[in-house]
Design a protein around this motif. Structure first.
Motif, PDB file in Angstrom:
ATOM      1  N   ILE A 341      42.617   6.887  27.972  1.00 38.53           N
ATOM      2  CA  ILE A 341      41.370   7.402  28.540  1.00 38.53           C
ATOM      3  C   ILE A 341      41.632   8.066  29.883  1.00 38.53           C
ATOM      4  CG2 ILE A 341      39.529   6.040  27.453  1.00 38.53           C
ATOM      5  CD1 ILE A 341      39.867   3.907  29.463  1.00 38.53           C
ATOM      6  N   ASP A 342      40.825   9.073  30.175  1.00 36.81           N
ATOM      7  CA  ASP A 342      40.929   9.745  31.471  1.00 36.81           C
ATOM      8  C   ASP A 342      39.559  10.345  31.805  1.00 36.81           C
ATOM      9  OD1 ASP A 342      40.638  12.022  29.933  1.00 36.81           O
ATOM     10  OD2 ASP A 342      42.773  12.479  29.898  1.00 36.81           O
ATOM     11  N   GLU A 343      39.527  11.300  32.739  1.00 33.82           N
ATOM     12  CA  GLU A 343      38.228  11.829  33.170  1.00 33.82           C
ATOM     13  C   GLU A 343      37.541  12.648  32.071  1.00 33.82           C
ATOM     14  OE1 GLU A 343      41.176  12.750  34.222  1.00 33.82           O
ATOM     15  OE2 GLU A 343      41.262  14.840  34.852  1.00 33.82           O
ATOM     16  N   HIS A 344      38.257  12.934  30.984  1.00 34.72           N
ATOM     17  CA  HIS A 344      37.639  13.672  29.872  1.00 34.72           C
ATOM     18  C   HIS A 344      37.137  12.736  28.776  1.00 34.72           C
ATOM     19  CE1 HIS A 344      38.848  17.312  31.763  1.00 34.72           C
ATOM     20  NE2 HIS A 344      40.092  16.892  31.834  1.00 34.72           N
ATOM     21  N   THR A 345      37.117  11.457  29.071  1.00 37.77           N
ATOM     22  CA  THR A 345      36.667  10.478  28.070  1.00 37.77           C
ATOM     23  C   THR A 345      35.275   9.978  28.439  1.00 37.77           C
ATOM     24  OG1 THR A 345      38.967   9.724  28.084  1.00 37.77           O
ATOM     25  CG2 THR A 345      37.403   8.420  26.798  1.00 37.77           C
ATOM     26  N   PHE A 346      34.427   9.890  27.433  1.00 38.30           N
ATOM     27  CA  PHE A 346      33.085   9.342  27.630  1.00 38.30           C
ATOM     28  C   PHE A 346      33.079   7.954  26.977  1.00 38.30           C
ATOM     29  CE2 PHE A 346      28.389   9.538  26.282  1.00 38.30           C
ATOM     30  CZ  PHE A 346      27.962   9.052  27.513  1.00 38.30           C
ATOM     31  N   CYS A 347      32.879   6.909  27.783  1.00 41.89           N
ATOM     32  CA  CYS A 347      32.914   5.543  27.253  1.00 41.89           C
ATOM     33  C   CYS A 347      31.508   4.972  27.195  1.00 41.89           C
ATOM     34  CB  CYS A 347      33.778   4.647  28.131  1.00 41.89           C
ATOM     35  SG  CYS A 347      35.509   5.047  27.999  1.00 41.89           S
ATOM     36  N   LEU A 365      37.715  -1.401  33.367  1.00 42.03           N
ATOM     37  CA  LEU A 365      38.973  -0.725  33.020  1.00 42.03           C
ATOM     38  C   LEU A 365      38.729   0.782  32.852  1.00 42.03           C
ATOM     39  CD1 LEU A 365      42.020  -1.303  31.949  1.00 42.03           C
ATOM     40  CD2 LEU A 365      40.993  -0.682  29.761  1.00 42.03           C
ATOM     41  N   ALA A 366      37.681   1.135  32.112  1.00 46.20           N
ATOM     42  CA  ALA A 366      37.390   2.557  31.858  1.00 46.20           C
ATOM     43  C   ALA A 366      37.149   3.282  33.183  1.00 46.20           C
ATOM     44  CB  ALA A 366      36.192   2.680  30.937  1.00 46.20           C
ATOM     45  N   LYS A 367      36.426   2.621  34.092  1.00 40.89           N
ATOM     46  CA  LYS A 367      36.150   3.261  35.394  1.00 40.89           C
ATOM     47  C   LYS A 367      37.446   3.465  36.170  1.00 40.89           C
ATOM     48  CE  LYS A 367      32.425   2.738  37.827  1.00 40.89           C
ATOM     49  NZ  LYS A 367      31.262   2.186  38.549  1.00 40.89           N
ATOM     50  N   SER A 368      38.354   2.506  36.049  1.00 41.60           N
ATOM     51  CA  SER A 368      39.595   2.628  36.823  1.00 41.60           C
ATOM     52  C   SER A 368      40.427   3.812  36.333  1.00 41.60           C
ATOM     53  CB  SER A 368      40.394   1.324  36.772  1.00 41.60           C
ATOM     54  OG  SER A 368      40.968   1.193  35.495  1.00 41.60           O
ATOM     55  N   PHE A 369      40.164   4.309  35.105  1.00 41.54           N
ATOM     56  CA  PHE A 369      40.874   5.498  34.599  1.00 41.54           C
ATOM     57  C   PHE A 369      40.016   6.755  34.734  1.00 41.54           C
ATOM     58  CE2 PHE A 369      43.367   2.237  32.393  1.00 41.54           C
ATOM     59  CZ  PHE A 369      44.646   2.716  32.621  1.00 41.54           C
ATOM     60  N   SER A 370      38.959   6.673  35.541  1.00 40.93           N
ATOM     61  CA  SER A 370      38.080   7.811  35.839  1.00 40.93           C
ATOM     62  C   SER A 370      37.256   8.307  34.659  1.00 40.93           C
ATOM     63  CB  SER A 370      38.857   9.006  36.403  1.00 40.93           C
ATOM     64  OG  SER A 370      39.616   8.602  37.470  1.00 40.93           O
ATOM     65  N   ALA A 371      37.131   7.490  33.616  1.00 47.32           N
ATOM     66  CA  ALA A 371      36.244   7.871  32.506  1.00 47.32           C
ATOM     67  C   ALA A 371      34.799   7.771  32.987  1.00 47.32           C
ATOM     68  CB  ALA A 371      36.462   6.928  31.329  1.00 47.32           C
ATOM     69  N   THR A 372      33.892   8.487  32.321  1.00 49.09           N
ATOM     70  CA  THR A 372      32.457   8.320  32.609  1.00 49.09           C
ATOM     71  C   THR A 372      31.955   7.163  31.756  1.00 49.09           C
ATOM     72  OG1 THR A 372      32.216  10.655  33.076  1.00 49.09           O
ATOM     73  CG2 THR A 372      30.192   9.457  32.533  1.00 49.09           C
TER      74      THR A 372
END
Ligand code: M6R
Length: 609
Positions: A341-347, A365-372
């Motif tokens: 996951i990265d900033e291009h992932t929508f979680c 965890l998702a936030k720590s990888f800059s996901a929305t």
């Protein structure tokens, strides 16, 4: 898990604590206990810590003769879901320190309790229970030198894991000290005193004004004041939030069980969830205008149990209308498997309670990888809503029965609305989307219809409630429904059951089929209906009896029993076809004389990993 309540004020504490515990039993019901500071003497400073606790449910505690001796105005209480140590009186909360001066109730798990026990034993302490919690009052005692706040903060610095704690002591009878990390705790405030609980509904009868404690914060609660500190004891300011919720909706309203009431509430709950968010003439409105959906190349839907099944049911909706690859994951797996996951992932995270430990960890965890991160939650103000970038609420109302029903149908509904919102944003607003929208708006009426037809299942449930193994099969969205139907049956009827994608049956599980094995087939998609019928026939040839849930015209005299459900857009069928399976599990559990609302070994909120 576990539920905790506290009260300090001008009223008697016990009735408030018992009421609160009854409402929190969804968090566990292995044992219950209360500690109160009693003043039986003429000396107004002479307080004594009195505890009543026992194995079993809150009503057991309520009927305990010793309860009437607890007359004080300051008290803490606990209903337990056993993690460390069997359900027993010794392991029940409140726990006290070796001097009997500090009493503690705790929700969460102290992961380093073995080393803390060793440390205490090396310092001359004795531990009497098998719990992780008992280290807490003893550490407080060890660090106490006249300042309870400091003793609690020193103790918190030693604890690893999760906790929401309440502490009372004869040394400071005008205070309840509370603290939390990764387990919920709210404070309700009123002119008649201050209330503490694991969730808002437990104390909503007394006030609608709340403070929310954040992680690693401590609060000193007195009868007419509430102060907040961080773990290093710097004072912090918090403002009161007013919560508009209806405490009456947590009652059974004449239904035999909460689960039955909640099944029947589905048309209305789904109508409320749709609300004014969706209309045929306007763009969908979700108040998430700041998300730029164009930047996402992947969607993750993460949740546990029934909420995860709602994600499975919705995955094809996102893929069809938003054209973004969508993966569904169990939160406890997602959090430890380094997902890409990265900033291009929508979680998207789904949770009825908003307190599920694994789902909260997955959000972090998702936030720590800059996901929305966006959460779909039912309980207003719950922990997940505070960690996620965005929250949209299902409006299912309080769900009390451990087995989730109306939360699921509202979750799939809201996921459908979210997919429509995203498709409109991405410019995929075509006639297929319009017909999906129309179908979604018809859901409340279709749900009413299916409530009626599902009742026919009672007869069939009576015939098979003594069986030991059942199998569910379906394809596509029907497979997601089979997973949920099978979970429902397991959790409340204790019958072993499994769900398979229809095509998988012949790759192994068919070996389990013998004379009179029941197979439940779900068929709502005309494209694959013949395929699943063939799979059912293969099972019938080996002796199986088939119960079919379908909205197709299937003329097959080998099928034992058919429940016809109203036709609906295939991608929305999980919201309709689950209803007969909810009834099926319910009737079977009733025929087996089981406690439908509080099945063994389970709790409504799973706040430990
Ligand atoms: O509160 P949550 O939706 O996060 O809970 C997730 C699961 O624990 C929950 O759905 C559980 O599987 C239900 N008891 C199933 O009926």
């Amino acid at each position: 898990m576990c539920g905790i309540v506290g009260y300090i004020g001008e009223r008697k504490a016990v009735p408030i604590l018992i009421n609160g515990l009854l409402s929190l039993e969804y968090r566990g019901y292995d044992s219950a206990g209360i500690a109160v500071l009693n003043n039986n003497s003429s000396n107004e400073n002479n307080y004594q810590l009195e505890i009543v606790k026992d194995k079993g449910r809150v009503n057991n505690l309520k009927n305990n003769d010793k309860i009437k001796d607890l007359i004080g105005n300051v008290g803490i209480a606990h209903t337990r879901w056993a993690t460390h140590g069997i359900p027993s009186k010794e392991n029940s909360h409140p726990h006290i320190d070796n001097t009997g001066k500090f009493a503690v109730v705790h929700n969460g798990i102290i992961e380093n309790y073995t080393s803390l026990r060793r440390k205490l034993i090396n310092n001359g302490y004795k531990l009497y229970s098998e719990t992780d919690t008992e280290v807490i009052p003893n550490l407080i005692n060890m660090y106490y030198s006249g300042d309870i706040l400091k003793a609690v903060s020193d103790t918190m610095k030693e604890l690893k894991g999760s906790y929401a704690i309440e502490v009372i002591s004869e040394f400071c009878p005008d205070k309840i000290i509370i603290a939390k990390k990764d387990s919920p705790l709210v404070i309700g405030t009123s002119e008649k005193g201050n209330y503490i609980a694991s969730d808002i509904p437990a104390i909503l009868t007394y006030t609608n004004k709340f403070y929310f404690l954040d992680d690693e914060e401590i609060s000193v609660v007195q009868k007419d004041s509430v102060e907040f500190y961080d773990i290093n004891l710097s004072q912090i300011h918090k403002s009161i939030k007013t919560i508009e919720l209806d405490s009456q909706s947590s009652e059974k309203n004449g239904y035999e069980d909460f689960m039955l009431k909640e099944i029947y509430e589905q048309p209305n709950a789904v109508r409320e969830t749709i609300g004014s968010r969706l209309s045929l003439s306007e763009k969908t409105n979700l108040n998430i205008d700041y998300i730029d959906f164009k930047k996402f190349n992947r969607i993750f839907i993460v949740a546990c149990g029934t909420a995860m099944h709602a994600g499975m049911a919705a995955k094809p909706i996102f893929e069809k209308f938003c054209k973004i690859p969508t993966e569904v994951d169990v939160a406890s797996e997602f959090r430890y498997r380094n997902p890409l996951i990265d900033e291009h992932t929508f979680c998207i995270f789904i949770s009825q309670s908003g307190e599920t430990a694994d789902t909260i960890a997955a959000v972090k965890l998702a936030k720590s990888f800059s996901a929305t991160t966006l959460s779909i939650v039912n309980v207003i103000g719950s922990s997940i809503t505070r960690f996620s970038d965005y929250t949209i609420y299902t409006h299912a109302g309080p769900e009390i029965a451990v087995a989730s029903t109306k939360a699921y149908t509202c979750q799939v509904t809201l996921l459908g609305i979210l997919a429509i919102y995203m498709a409109e944003f991405l410019g995929y607003d075509d006639k297929n989307l319009q017909s999906f929208k129309l179908a979604l708006l018809k859901l409340p009426d279709k749900l009413k219809e299916v409530l009626d037809t599902s009742k026919t299942l009672k007869k069939y449930a009576k015939k098979i409630f003594n069986q030991h193994d059942l199998y569910f099969i379906g394809r596509g969205s029907d497979y997601a429904v089979c997973m949920e139907g099978s979970l429902k049956l397991k959790e409340i009827s204790y019958i072993h059951s499994e769900a398979y994608a229809s095509g998988e049956l012949k790759h192994g599980p068919i070996a389990l089929i013998e004379k009179d094995t029941t197979i439940i087939g779900v068929i709502t998609d005309s494209l694959t209906s013949k395929k699943t019928i063939s799979n059912l026939e293969e099972a019938i040839s080996r002796g199986a009896k088939v119960l079919l849930i379908t909205n197709q015209n299937i003329d097959n005299d080998k099928i034992d029993f058919t429940v016809s459900i109203p036709p609906i857009h295939t991608l929305l069928s999980p919201i309709i076809s689950i209803v007969p399976l909810q009834f099926f599990a319910y009737y079977i559990a009733k025929f087996k004389n089981l406690d439908v609302d509080k099945p063994r070994n389970l709790a409504k909120s799973v706040t430990v990993e």
